[in-house]
Scaffold this active site. Structure first.
Site, short mmCIF file in Angstrom:
data_model
loop_
_atom_site.label_atom_id
_atom_site.label_comp_id
_atom_site.label_asym_id
_atom_site.label_seq_id
_atom_site.Cartn_x
_atom_site.Cartn_y
_atom_site.Cartn_z
N GLU A 1 3.62 5.75 -8.24
CA GLU A 1 3.71 5.42 -9.68
C GLU A 1 4.41 4.08 -9.93
OE1 GLU A 1 2.42 6.88 -12.31
OE2 GLU A 1 1.53 8.51 -11.15
N GLY A 2 5.32 3.69 -9.02
CA GLY A 2 6.00 2.40 -9.19
C GLY A 2 4.99 1.27 -9.13
N HIS A 3 4.12 1.30 -8.11
CA HIS A 3 3.09 0.26 -7.99
C HIS A 3 2.14 0.32 -9.21
CE1 HIS A 3 3.85 1.15 -3.54
NE2 HIS A 3 4.13 -0.12 -3.63
N ARG B 1 8.62 4.63 1.37
CA ARG B 1 9.43 5.14 2.48
C ARG B 1 10.04 6.51 2.20
NH1 ARG B 1 10.79 -0.66 3.27
NH2 ARG B 1 10.07 -1.22 5.37
N GLY C 1 0.80 -1.22 0.00
CA GLY C 1 0.00 0.00 0.00
C GLY C 1 0.84 1.27 0.00
N GLY D 1 8.32 -5.65 -8.90
CA GLY D 1 9.20 -4.58 -9.38
C GLY D 1 10.68 -4.93 -9.26
N GLN E 1 7.61 -9.82 7.75
CA GLN E 1 8.83 -9.46 7.02
C GLN E 1 9.54 -8.27 7.64
OE1 GLN E 1 6.49 -8.75 3.34
NE2 GLN E 1 7.85 -7.00 3.02
P1 AMP Z 1 5.94 -2.57 -1.69
O1 AMP Z 1 4.60 -1.95 -1.55
O2 AMP Z 1 7.07 -1.62 -1.40
O3 AMP Z 1 6.08 -3.90 -0.98
O4 AMP Z 1 6.13 -2.90 -3.22
C1 AMP Z 1 5.18 -3.68 -3.93
C2 AMP Z 1 5.71 -3.97 -5.30
O5 AMP Z 1 5.97 -2.75 -5.97
C3 AMP Z 1 7.04 -4.74 -5.29
O6 AMP Z 1 7.03 -5.70 -6.35
C4 AMP Z 1 8.05 -3.65 -5.53
O7 AMP Z 1 9.24 -4.13 -6.14
C5 AMP Z 1 7.29 -2.75 -6.48
N1 AMP Z 1 7.85 -1.39 -6.48
C6 AMP Z 1 8.06 -0.59 -5.40
N2 AMP Z 1 8.64 0.57 -5.79
C7 AMP Z 1 8.82 0.48 -7.13
C8 AMP Z 1 9.38 1.34 -8.13
N3 AMP Z 1 9.88 2.53 -7.82
N4 AMP Z 1 9.38 0.93 -9.41
C9 AMP Z 1 8.88 -0.29 -9.75
N5 AMP Z 1 8.33 -1.16 -8.86
C10 AMP Z 1 8.30 -0.77 -7.58
#
Ligand code: AMP
Length: 280
Positions: A35-37, A187, A31, A147, A61
């Protein structure tokens, strides 16, 4: 768009969808979406009939001194972003519903997860593998997008899927960056204004190493030392900087095959990671 909170309901719904011949695509997240998500959802959307996104800050984790309680959360905003991204189901389980109090089975990857983030965060990948295996079982996905930002996680998950014969296709999504190059991360919100400005040093150190490699420098120690120098110009504290074989994640001395350059840097309590692959 449907929001499902109960793990049992998620699995029931997924099984019914599968029985009616639908393909399911899946993007697991913690959550506080950015934009990455969203880029991962965009990759998954045309590949499936039903797109499921999970939002779950997975306690197993996080280490005892990590930021589980403080991890940023904003479900209403996440919900709107998912709706706009064409998500069909948001799986948003309550923390207490995902694990049995007396749970005693865990998924442990024993090679790729030992160094890098696994070295600094003991138990982290056990938590990741276990929750991802559980989510795969609940969502019954045909494909899932992860990602490249979390390069070690991606390789550990691919290994888990291979070794446990999990019938799911893993798709890699490229890193999405801010305008100055900082990799997007939930973060980043913790950074002070000064730290935010300095945090671009992770990306810059990777770019500098890439440039040095481009003009013929292939000694891993030399490239690493240069990266360390870049970070030391800031208030960031290096957790690790490594050049590892892109497949085995074992340290290399020379860049004579595809090499993953990867680093973790702490700004006050905020740990940032980034990576890039050098190919011959
Ligand atoms: P998280 O919410 O941080 O656990 O991330 C969920 C998914 O989003 C994971 O597969 C991450 O690798 C991916 N993710 C997080 N930040 C980025 C980013 N800047 N670019 C691409 N994917 C991302």
């Amino acid at each position: 768009m449907r929001i499902i909170k109960s793990p049992q309901e998620m699995q029931q719904t997924a099984l019914e969808l599968k029985r009616s011949g639908k393909t399911i695509g899946f993007v697991p997240t913690m959550g506080f979406l950015h934009e990455g998500h969203l880029s991962l959802m965009k990759i998954a959307r045309p590949e499936c009939d039903v797109l499921v996104v999970s939002i779950f800050v997975n306690p197993t984790q996080f280490g005892p001194n990590e930021d589980l309680a403080a991890y940023p959360r904003d479900f209403e905003r996440d919900e709107q972003l998912c709706e706009k991204a064409g998500v069909d189901i948001v799986f948003y389980p309550e923390p207490g519903t995902m694990y049995f109090d007396d749970a005693s089975v865990w998924v442990d990857e024993e090679t790729l997860s030992l160094g890098l983030c696994g070295g600094s965060r003991p138990g982290h990948f056990r938590g990741v593998c276990t929750v991802v295996a559980k989510l795969f079982n609940l969502v019954q996905a045909d494909l899932a997008v992860f990602g490249e930002k979390d390069a070690q996680q991606l390789r550990v998950i691919e290994r888990m899927v291979r070794d446990l014969n999990i019938p799911i296709k893993i798709i890699r999504g490229p890193i999405v960056r801010e305008g100055d190059g900082l990799a997007m991360s939930s973060r980043n919100k913790y950074l002070s204004e000064m730290e935010r400005a300095e945090a671009v040093c992770l990306f810059q150190s990777l770019e500098k190493a890439r440039a040095l490699f481009g003009v013929g420098e292939s000694n891993a120690d030399t490239l690493k030392s240069d990266m360390i120098r870049q970070i030391e110009k800031t208030s960031g504290a290096v957790d690790y900087i490594e050049l590892v074989d892109d497949e085995t994640l074992c340290p290399v001395t020379t860049v004579d095959r595809p090499v993953l350059m990867t680093l973790a840097v702490c700004f006050s309590g905020t740990r940032l990671i980034d990576n890039a692959v050098l190919a011959e």
